[in-house]
Every structure is written in C-alpha cells, then in structure tokens.
Design an enzyme around this catalytic site. Structure first.
Site, mmCIF file in Angstrom:
data_model
loop_
_atom_site.group_PDB
_atom_site.id
_atom_site.type_symbol
_atom_site.label_atom_id
_atom_site.label_comp_id
_atom_site.label_asym_id
_atom_site.label_seq_id
_atom_site.Cartn_x
_atom_site.Cartn_y
_atom_site.Cartn_z
ATOM 1 C CD GLU A 1 -0.359 4.030 -8.488
ATOM 2 O OE1 GLU A 1 -0.831 5.127 -8.123
ATOM 3 O OE2 GLU A 1 0.037 3.173 -7.706
ATOM 4 C CB THR B 1 -0.886 0.052 1.268
ATOM 5 O OG1 THR B 1 -0.034 -0.069 2.419
ATOM 6 C CG2 THR B 1 -1.928 -1.025 1.279
ATOM 7 C CG HIS C 1 -2.638 5.197 -5.110
ATOM 8 N ND1 HIS C 1 -1.359 5.410 -5.551
ATOM 9 C CD2 HIS C 1 -2.674 5.752 -3.874
ATOM 10 C CE1 HIS C 1 -0.658 6.062 -4.639
ATOM 11 N NE2 HIS C 1 -1.449 6.282 -3.599
ATOM 12 C CG ASP D 1 -4.269 1.091 -2.643
ATOM 13 O OD1 ASP D 1 -5.272 1.043 -3.386
ATOM 14 O OD2 ASP D 1 -3.974 2.094 -1.970
ATOM 15 N NE ARG E 1 3.723 7.298 -3.693
ATOM 16 C CZ ARG E 1 2.691 7.646 -2.902
ATOM 17 N NH1 ARG E 1 1.867 6.743 -2.440
ATOM 18 N NH2 ARG E 1 2.487 8.917 -2.610
HETATM 19 C C1 DGY Z 1 -0.232 9.546 -0.038
HETATM 20 O O1 DGY Z 1 -0.680 10.403 0.732
HETATM 21 O O2 DGY Z 1 0.970 9.455 -0.284
HETATM 22 C C2 DGY Z 1 -1.203 8.628 -0.677
HETATM 23 O O3 DGY Z 1 -0.582 7.683 -1.457
HETATM 24 C C3 DGY Z 1 -2.226 9.392 -1.483
HETATM 25 O O4 DGY Z 1 -1.601 10.259 -2.344
#
Ligand code: DGY
Length: 319
Positions: free
Chosen positions: A268, A237, A286, A263, A239
C-alpha cells in the site's frame, strides 16, 4: 512554559488541525505527501511530538536514529504495525493509538465489502456502466446470500464486535475466534471457537479483525483457505500482511472462495496488480475509517493523548 512543538505529517481533518494549532506550535505537511525515513529522522530534531498515520514508518532502523528531542508518537490510527514498539520504547518514546473511535466506520466498510463481494457488485456495476447490460434471466448474476449464513470472525476486539453487531442485523449466525473468550454480554450469542482451525469449516463468510503482528503475518495461507466451506466469501479490513495474497488468488481460482472484499493489501498504496482483472474481488483503497465523523474523532483522540502526555499524565491510549 513554551508550547510544545508537534509535527503533523498528513492532512488531518480541519477540526483536528484547528484544535492542534490552538494548543501547540505545529509543523503541518499541507502537501500531504509521504515522508521518507530521512524526513522523519530530520523532523524528530525539531519537534517534541508527532501525530503520524499508518503511512509513516517507524521501523527499528528509524527508531535508532530519532533525535532525543522527540518524546511522543501519538498515532492517528488504531493499528500500530508501522511502529516498532520495542525499539521506540527502548528510546524512551511514548507511543499511543486511537482505539474505539473507528470501530463503527470500519465495521460499515466490512459490511459493504461483504455484501459487494457476495452480490457481485464489481461485475454488475461494470455491466451497467459500460452499456454491456443487454440480458436478464433468473440465472443471471446469481450471488451468495448473507441473511442466515454463518459468519466467521477472527479477532473479536472492538471492530470485530461492531461488525458482529451489524451482521446480526442481517440475521447472520456469528462464530468467532479470539485469543480469549468474550464474556456472555459481549458474545451476544456468538459461538466461540477455540482455534482458527475449528472456525474455518463453519465460515461461509470470513472476516479478519485482528492486529497485524509478527505472529499473525500470513495468517490466511493456502492451508487455511482450504479449510473454508466451498464458495466462501473472504473479507479483510484489518491489514494486508495477514494474508498470503497468492494463496487467496489460488482459492478464488479453484472456487474455494467465490469472492473477496478487500480494503487492505500487502503493498500500500497501490494494492496488488494481479487483482485488477478479477471481478470477484471487490476492492477499496484502505478507507475503513474514512468518514468525517471518525476522522475528527481519531484526530481528537490523538490530541487527547498528546495533551495528557504534555500535562504529565499517562495518556489513555499509551501502548
Ligand atoms: C487504522 O486506524 O489502523 C486504520 O487502518 C487507518 O490507519
């Protein structure tokens, strides 16, 4: 003094837009489309501040072309891998982010992905939804149990710790790697591993919660997937850039990984088309921080940073 002008390139929450408009002259991208490098550069000549999301890219090339009028980039995100920080700093532009406020929402999505991947949610949903569910047996759709299993966490910052808290509720045995060891209050009984290599062999489930930087790019490569226990479940979740997606597919193919919950993707929006027909990959677009409560909190945190900056104070989340 005239009110500063800010650009809001994405459709932030209603409460955020209302508060922004009460304080600033706002240029709002109501269409909510993506902005190109040229759009960003052109807009920088018309505004004093910007509240971008991770979708607006402030590369070194963009930073070099920004107009001197632009003074602050108050990100509506905790991750700032879309910003070349040294390049922006060298142009004298302040950059802030929104830590803390999205930790729980993101940890919830990590939990959803972990459970969905472990218990074969994509396959099960498809069977019922398409009317193809015509069989039941004790050996049918058997998955991997979370309760009592070992969870490896890479990156024990705010989100990693929020996820560990939730996983403790499932009776998981938490192991983690972080650049620095947490104090016992924060550790809450989790076992510290002083290298990723020593964490991987004990991670029946592995979840990434570290930032994407040039040093962490491709952190999960073929060699590292190989060090996991057979049948591990992988969750991301954080990157997409942290993962070599071809290596992850290879690990799913050999059974080194039994499933993955993602996610975030290297590309992307869109994701990886090669994942589309793999039912053991549970995917979301995401949306880790996408709850009403968290979107308001992120918007307000970005505005708090802008307000402090234009008052002449140091913003709380100055990077
Ligand atoms: C973040 O805050 O980094 C989330 O991935 C949403 O942009």
């Amino acid at each position: 003094m005239a009110r500063p002008t800010i650009w809001i390139p994405r459709r932030l929450s209603d409460a955020t837009l209302e508060r922004a408009q009460a304080t600033y002259e706002c240029v709002i991208n109501w269409e909510d489309g993506l902005s190109s490098a040229d759009d960003i550069v052109a807009m920088s000549a018309q505004v004093d501040g910007i509240i971008p999301c991770h979708s607006e890219l402030f590369t070194a090339e963009v930073a070099a072309r920004l107009d001197p009028r632009l003074k602050i980039i108050a990100n509506h995100s905790v991750g700032v891998d879309h910003c070349d920080l040294p390049a922006l700093r060298s142009r004298g532009i302040a950059v802030t982010n929104t830590p803390d406020v999205l930790s729980d929402a993101t940890a919830e999505i990590a939990m959803l992905l972990m459970l969905g991947a472990a218990r074969r949610a994509v396959e099960g949903d498809r069977l019922v939804r398409t009317g193809a569910w015509n069989f039941w047996s004790p050996s049918f759709m058997v998955g991997k149990q979370v309760t009592g299993a070992r969870l490896g966490i890479i990156g024990m910052g705010r989100v990693g710790r929020a996820f560990a808290d939730k996983a403790r509720g499932f009776g998981m045995d938490i192991h983690y790697y972080n650049r620095t060891r947490l104090n016992p209050d924060q550790e809450q009984g989790a076992t510290y591993c002083d290298s990723i290599e020593s964490l991987l062999p004990v991670a029946d489930f592995l979840s990434l919660h570290c930032p994407s930087t040039p040093e962490t790019e491709g952190l999960m490569n073929a060699q590292r997937f190989d060090q996991l226990p057979d049948g591990a479940v992988f969750v991301n979740t954080a990157r997409g850039a942290l993962v070599d997606e071809t290596a992850m597919l290879g690990a799913l193919e050999t059974g080194k990984l039994s499933a993955a919950g993602l996610d975030c993707f290297a590309s992307e929006p869109g994701g990886n088309p090669e994942f589309a027909d793999r039912e053991n990959i549970f995917m979301l677009p995401h949306i880790g921080s996408a709850t009403r409560k968290t979107r308001d909190a992120m918007g307000f945190r970005a505005l708090d940073n802008l307000d402090a900056f234009f008052r002449g104070d140091v913003p709380k989340d100055l990077l």
